[in-house]
Design an enzyme around this catalytic site. Structure first.
Site, short mmCIF file in Angstrom:
data_model
loop_
_atom_site.label_atom_id
_atom_site.label_comp_id
_atom_site.label_asym_id
_atom_site.label_seq_id
_atom_site.Cartn_x
_atom_site.Cartn_y
_atom_site.Cartn_z
N SER A 107 97.16 21.66 19.98
CA SER A 107 95.88 21.46 20.66
C SER A 107 95.75 19.97 20.92
CB SER A 107 94.76 21.93 19.72
OG SER A 107 93.51 21.42 20.12
N TYR A 132 90.77 22.62 11.34
CA TYR A 132 91.49 22.86 12.60
C TYR A 132 92.28 21.61 13.00
CZ TYR A 132 92.12 24.63 17.42
OH TYR A 132 92.64 25.08 18.61
P1 NAD Z 1 91.87 34.18 21.03
O1 NAD Z 1 90.82 34.35 20.02
O2 NAD Z 1 91.62 34.60 22.44
O3 NAD Z 1 93.23 34.89 20.55
C1 NAD Z 1 93.73 34.70 19.27
C2 NAD Z 1 94.54 35.92 18.88
O4 NAD Z 1 95.12 35.66 17.58
C3 NAD Z 1 93.72 37.21 18.76
O5 NAD Z 1 94.38 38.26 19.45
C4 NAD Z 1 93.68 37.47 17.27
O6 NAD Z 1 93.64 38.86 16.93
C5 NAD Z 1 94.99 36.84 16.81
N1 NAD Z 1 94.99 36.50 15.37
C6 NAD Z 1 94.01 35.91 14.66
N2 NAD Z 1 94.37 35.81 13.37
C7 NAD Z 1 95.61 36.35 13.27
C8 NAD Z 1 96.52 36.54 12.20
N3 NAD Z 1 96.21 36.17 10.95
N4 NAD Z 1 97.71 37.13 12.45
C9 NAD Z 1 98.03 37.52 13.72
N5 NAD Z 1 97.21 37.37 14.77
C10 NAD Z 1 96.01 36.80 14.55
O7 NAD Z 1 92.25 32.61 20.96
P2 NAD Z 1 93.01 31.62 21.97
O8 NAD Z 1 92.00 30.68 22.49
O9 NAD Z 1 93.87 32.36 22.91
O10 NAD Z 1 93.89 30.80 20.92
C11 NAD Z 1 95.28 30.95 20.78
C12 NAD Z 1 95.85 29.67 20.19
O11 NAD Z 1 95.59 28.58 21.08
C13 NAD Z 1 95.23 29.27 18.84
O12 NAD Z 1 96.25 28.75 17.99
C14 NAD Z 1 94.27 28.17 19.22
O13 NAD Z 1 94.03 27.28 18.17
C15 NAD Z 1 95.03 27.51 20.35
N6 NAD Z 1 94.22 26.70 21.24
C16 NAD Z 1 93.18 27.25 21.92
C17 NAD Z 1 92.43 26.45 22.76
C18 NAD Z 1 91.28 26.98 23.53
O14 NAD Z 1 90.51 26.17 24.06
N7 NAD Z 1 91.10 28.28 23.64
C19 NAD Z 1 92.75 25.09 22.92
C20 NAD Z 1 93.85 24.58 22.22
C21 NAD Z 1 94.56 25.39 21.38
#
Ligand code: NAD
Length: 259
Positions: free
Chosen positions: A141, A154
């Site tokens: 991130s 985080y």
């Molecule tokens: P999201 O909530 O849309 O999807 C996350 C997925 O991870 C879900 O399907 C959930 O069921 C799954 N999950 C959660 N805990 C789990 C576990 N213990 N084992 C297996 N699966 C699990 O979130 P997103 O925004 O798509 O985030 C995905 C990644 O991207 C994360 O690592 C997040 O930190 C990172 N990220 C997101 C953003 C953002 O702005 N959305 C920015 C930077 C980084």
């Protein structure tokens, strides 16, 4: 097709960024395991991406559970015979001021982001070393490089992924394995949609101001990064042909972070 017949495991691929990466990988010819805690959504995603079930499959996996991770990765290898790409993407967010964070919340965050990355990496490397090839991609991130209030675990975990990727780059090189980190800015996934009202409450400002003055304030153009932007970067890293690109982090954030 840039990933013809490559085999990929994408964790957290039943939603948001992971789902889009899985979609792009299937489009580019890969066979993709949708590994997620949410088993029903993983199966539905796999069906959506390939109704025949030949190129996409749901795998039940809590990335913090050693036995489930090892069994899930093995299931993929048994089915498709190899493993070329791991995208360690599963993640959650919990926001609170540091003084109010409970130890259990801290530990849950570090377990999902760091234990999850370690366990999936270890299981994947065992196969990749046998093949003498592989690409490991971590979902970092901008918070791998910058800090924000209310996000202590985080920010800590996302910084930690940079270190893990560098070790995998060094240890994996002799086995043809490379490791890199993608560092997105804010992307409107369910993870971020939940934060808008939470931060509005914590910071005492409107939801509109959370978006404009907190999330997108430092971008060059006031725009959200999209799941497509992140998935294209994940495709580039997965398809990159040599170890020239390893141990790196790529920021995809509309200029929020430039280092
Ligand atoms: P999201 O909530 O849309 O999807 C996350 C997925 O991870 C879900 O399907 C959930 O069921 C799954 N999950 C959660 N805990 C789990 C576990 N213990 N084992 C297996 N699966 C699990 O979130 P997103 O925004 O798509 O985030 C995905 C990644 O991207 C994360 O690592 C997040 O930190 C990172 N990220 C997101 C953003 C953002 O702005 N959305 C920015 C930077 C980084």
């Amino acid at each position: 097709m840039r990933l013809q017949d490559k085999v990929a495991v994408v964790t957290g691929a039943a939603s948001g960024i992971g789902k889009e990466i899985a979609t792009v990988y299937v489009r580019e010819g890969a066979k993709v395991a949708i590994a997620d805690l949410n088993t029903e959504a993983a199966a539905a995603t796999a069906k959506e991406l390939d109704p025949s079930g030949e190129r996409a499959t749901g795998v039940a996996m809590d990335v913090t559970n050693e036995q489930q991770v090892d069994a899930g990765i093995q299931q993929v290898i048994d089915r498709w015979g190899r493993l070329d790409v791991l995208v360690s993407n599963a993640g959650i967010q919990i926001v609170a001021p540091l003084v109010e964070f409970q130890l259990a919340q801290w530990q849950k965050m570090l377990a999902i982001h760091l234990d999850g990355a370690f366990l999936t990496t270890r299981a994947a490397l065992r196969q990749m070393y046998k093949q003498n090839s592989g690409s490991v991609i971590y979902m970092g991130s901008v918070h791998s490089k910058e800090a924000s209030v209310l996000k202590a675990p985080y920010v800590t975990a996302k910084h930690g992924l940079l270190g893990l990727a560098k070790v995998v780059a060094k240890e994996g090189a002799a086995h043809g394995v490379r490791a890199n980190v993608i560092c997105p800015g804010f992307v409107r996934t369910p993870l971020v949609e939940r934060q808008i009202p939470e931060q509005s409450k914590e910071l005492g400002i409107s939801e509109e101001d959370v978006v404009k003055k907190v999330m997108l304030k430092e971008t060059v153009d006031g725009e959200f990064t999209t799941v497509a932007d992140v998935a294209e970067t994940a495709l580039f890293l997965a398809a990159f042909p040599t170890n020239a690109l390893t141990g790196q982090s790529i920021v995809v954030s509309h200029g929020w972070c430039m280092n």
